[in-house]
Write a protein that holds these residues in place. Structure first.
Motif, PDB file in Angstrom:
ATOM      1  N   ILE A  91     -37.881  45.275  -8.450  1.00 24.47           N
ATOM      2  CA  ILE A  91     -38.080  45.333  -9.904  1.00 24.47           C
ATOM      3  C   ILE A  91     -36.705  45.353 -10.571  1.00 24.47           C
ATOM      4  CG2 ILE A  91     -38.987  46.702 -11.840  1.00 24.47           C
ATOM      5  CD1 ILE A  91     -41.099  47.816  -9.901  1.00 24.47           C
ATOM      6  N   SER A  92     -36.515  44.496 -11.551  1.00 26.55           N
ATOM      7  CA  SER A  92     -35.227  44.393 -12.226  1.00 26.55           C
ATOM      8  C   SER A  92     -34.918  45.655 -13.021  1.00 26.55           C
ATOM      9  CB  SER A  92     -35.212  43.183 -13.169  1.00 26.55           C
ATOM     10  OG  SER A  92     -34.028  43.165 -13.939  1.00 26.55           O
ATOM     11  N   SER A  93     -33.658  46.085 -12.969  1.00 32.59           N
ATOM     12  CA  SER A  93     -33.245  47.273 -13.711  1.00 32.59           C
ATOM     13  C   SER A  93     -33.099  46.992 -15.209  1.00 32.59           C
ATOM     14  CB  SER A  93     -31.914  47.801 -13.159  1.00 32.59           C
ATOM     15  OG  SER A  93     -30.894  46.826 -13.304  1.00 32.59           O
ATOM     16  N   GLU A  94     -33.193  45.730 -15.618  1.00 30.05           N
ATOM     17  CA  GLU A  94     -33.053  45.410 -17.044  1.00 30.05           C
ATOM     18  C   GLU A  94     -34.168  46.039 -17.880  1.00 30.05           C
ATOM     19  OE1 GLU A  94     -33.773  41.313 -18.217  1.00 30.05           O
ATOM     20  OE2 GLU A  94     -34.827  40.963 -16.321  1.00 30.05           O
ATOM     21  N   TYR A  95     -35.273  46.394 -17.214  1.00 31.06           N
ATOM     22  CA  TYR A  95     -36.399  47.002 -17.937  1.00 31.06           C
ATOM     23  C   TYR A  95     -36.219  48.510 -18.134  1.00 31.06           C
ATOM     24  CZ  TYR A  95     -38.670  42.635 -16.443  1.00 31.06           C
ATOM     25  OH  TYR A  95     -38.976  41.319 -16.218  1.00 31.06           O
ATOM     26  N   ILE A  96     -35.195  49.102 -17.519  1.00 33.13           N
ATOM     27  CA  ILE A  96     -35.042  50.557 -17.514  1.00 33.13           C
ATOM     28  C   ILE A  96     -34.241  51.001 -18.735  1.00 33.13           C
ATOM     29  CG2 ILE A  96     -34.363  52.559 -16.161  1.00 33.13           C
ATOM     30  CD1 ILE A  96     -36.524  50.692 -14.897  1.00 33.13           C
ATOM     31  N   GLU A  97     -34.796  51.923 -19.508  1.00 33.40           N
ATOM     32  CA  GLU A  97     -34.141  52.402 -20.718  1.00 33.40           C
ATOM     33  C   GLU A  97     -32.869  53.176 -20.382  1.00 33.40           C
ATOM     34  OE1 GLU A  97     -37.166  54.671 -22.626  1.00 33.40           O
ATOM     35  OE2 GLU A  97     -38.387  52.928 -23.142  1.00 33.40           O
TER      36      GLU A  97
END
Length: 551
Positions: free
Chosen positions: A529-535
């Motif tokens: 899962i890409s970390s770009e989705y993590i706030e």
């Protein structure tokens, strides 16, 4: 002589054996001589199946449950026994949900009585005394999928479907087959040490030998706040259809993971908001918030986020790190090996800490030290601080849950929060993802990113870290005011991206190879899962980087 080989066993003695002798026969000889329990075998530092046939001179190391690998294998064997016994007695299913309170929590599709627990224990003991062989079976994954579809274990079928290999390793006891993501003992006769404790009408704690009690069966110690928090998260994950790896993977493949991440974040943040609200209602009495928890639980981020939530209620925290109150290095206590012991309570300058906290609560000005870990001394370079009416002290540290650390402060003036990633996630109904493994993977990623540590250094140190937690954290989790769960249901997929290449770097000749190999096997059950989705205020950012709270 040409048909014989020499087998050295644990550097204790050697035997001559026929070429093609299975390791299980050598294990039998070893047990006859030593009387030891054997749950696994290593050749060239790699765990091998007991069915492996020896074709040349070999050195074998047999091991019992008194090691990281051995304990995992032993637990898997006990779970297999319990599954078979429950099926034989009642034709019901077992779901292993978590490892807390020094045991494995198992839910049974049946209302349980005290007699049922005794009957189950007797049936498991019978399986042990009958000493059935536990056989390793290599089967095509399509056949394994068909088998699990026929038994209604859909999440297992789905997980196996996603495995890139065409063949999978199943284990059998009689006509029962299962898939445990780890090796297994040679036979059921090696699994005689266990106990069962009834928790409620559907839940049992499966107890096994633990290092904390010198590898005896520990007394069951029910911790209601932690159990209820875990049950709350299990219930939510079940409603969201996110209990198993295959369900999280489906969210990824269906491009729904970004929305789920937001929902998961909201659910965790709501718990933090509730704690802040509870503190705000008690602020006339509460003057000190204490945050404690095991390594890699996300205590630092949790403390920062709690400050923000408290400020929305008009409460202004003054954050103090207990680590700034270490004794001067020259005065630090040492362990039995003569090394500095920074884990024990005595490593802190408790007299100074309590004097400062008492002065602050009396409205006096105090200069809080900053501990210089390079020089091993406290430095006094900060501006003096003083508590106002709307202030509260927020302390974060290893010993914060232990009242001995804050013995000068009355209990009703303290609000103690236990922080831990109590993950509701399982690979399947029989393989839960342990809180310890979750924290270890987090630590591997953070240690490499922040400190440049290799995986082996983290693995080498983690056993001592766990030993310290058993002494200095978990015994004090009964007398707490709140539990803050920091585990995200989706986080393994994110951590896989960072942890996988690090774990692959562990060489075959490393004593930590098997541990790294086991963790890789667990991670491979989750889609990346890409970390770009993590706030940027997520607890996960404390480990993967990009947190707004990093200095």
């Amino acid at each position: 002589m040409g048909n014989k080989i020499n087998v050295n066993i644990n550097n204790l003695f050697s035997v001559n054996a026929e070429i093609g002798t299975p390791i299980s026969e050598i294990a039998h000889d070893y047990k006859k001589v030593t009387g030891a329990t054997v749950v696994g075998a290593k050749i060239d530092n790699m765990v091998v199946a007991f069915s492996t046939r020896l074709m040349e001179d070999t050195h074998i190391d047999f091991f019992d449950y008194k090691s990281t690998e051995g304990s995992k294998i032993y637990q898997a064997g006990l779970k297999f026994l319990m599954i078979i016994a429950v099926k034989k007695l009642w034709e019901k299913n077992v779901y292993f949900r978590s490892s807390i309170d020094k045991g494995i929590y198992a839910e049974v599709d049946k209302k349980l009585t005290d007699k049922d627990i005794e009957d189950l224990k007797i049936e498991m003991k019978t399986l042990v005394s009958d000493d059935y062989p536990i056989k390793k079976c290599i089967t095509h994954k399509n056949d394994a999928i068909k088998y699990y579809l026929s038994t209604g274990e859909l999440e297992k079928a789905e997980t196996i479907k996603n495995i890139p290999n065409n063949f999978v390793e199943l284990y059998s006891i009689g006509h029962a087959y299962n898939y445990f993501y780890t090796d297994m003992p040679a036979s059921t006769g090696e699994l005689g040490f266990f106990d069962l404790v009834k928790i409620d009408s559907h839940t049992i704690a499966l107890m096994y030998p633990r290092i904390e009690v010198n590898y005896k069966i520990p007394e069951y110690d029910y911790n209601e706040p932690i159990v209820k928090e875990l049950q709350k998260f299990n219930k939510w994950a079940g409603k969201m259809g996110a209990l198993y790896a295959s369900q999280i993977n489906r969210l990824v493949s269906d491009s729904k993971i970004q929305k789920f991440i937001k929902m998961d974040n909201i659910f965790l943040n709501d718990s933090l908001y509730s704690i802040a609200k509870d503190i705000s209602k008690k602020i006339k009495d509460v003057k000190m918030i204490l945050i404690g928890g095991p390594s890699s639980s996300g205590k630092t981020t949790s403390a920062h986020k709690l400050c923000t939530y408290l400020e929305t209620f008009g409460v202004k925290p003054i954050v103090i790190s207990a680590d700034d109150y270490f004794k001067e290095r020259i005065d630090s206590p040492k362990d039995k090996d003569g090394k500095y012991d920074f884990e024990c309570l005595e490593a802190l300058d408790l007299e100074l800490f309590n004097a400062h906290m008492s002065d602050l609560l009396k409205g006096k000005e105090v200069v809080i030290p900053t501990f210089n870990f390079l020089t091993g001394e406290k430095e006094y370079k900060r501006k003096p601080i003083k508590m106002e009416e709307d202030n509260v002290l927020l302390i974060e540290g290893l010993h914060c849950l232990n009242d001995e650390m804050t013995k000068s402060i009355k209990r009703d003036a303290k609000y103690k929060i236990f922080v831990c990633p109590l993950t509701p996630l399982s690979i399947d109904r029989h393989t839960h993802f342990s809180t310890t493994d979750m924290r270890l993977i987090r630590r591997i990623v953070r240690d490499n990113r922040v400190r440049g540590h290799k995986v082996e250094a983290t693995l080498d140190n983690f056993e001592k870290v766990k030993e310290g937690e058993s002494k200095y954290i978990f015994p004090y989790t009964k007398d707490i005011d709140a539990v803050l769960n920091t585990a995200y249901a989706y986080e393994i997929g994110v951590l896989r991206v960072f942890a996988e290449p690090l774990l692959y770097s562990v060489p075959l000749n490393s004593v930590h190879y098997e541990q790294a190999h086991r963790l890789l096997g667990l991670l491979h059950n989750f889609f990346p899962i890409s970390s770009e989705y993590i706030e940027d205020d997520s607890t996960l950012r404390e480990f993967i980087g990009g947190s707004i709270y990093e200095k």
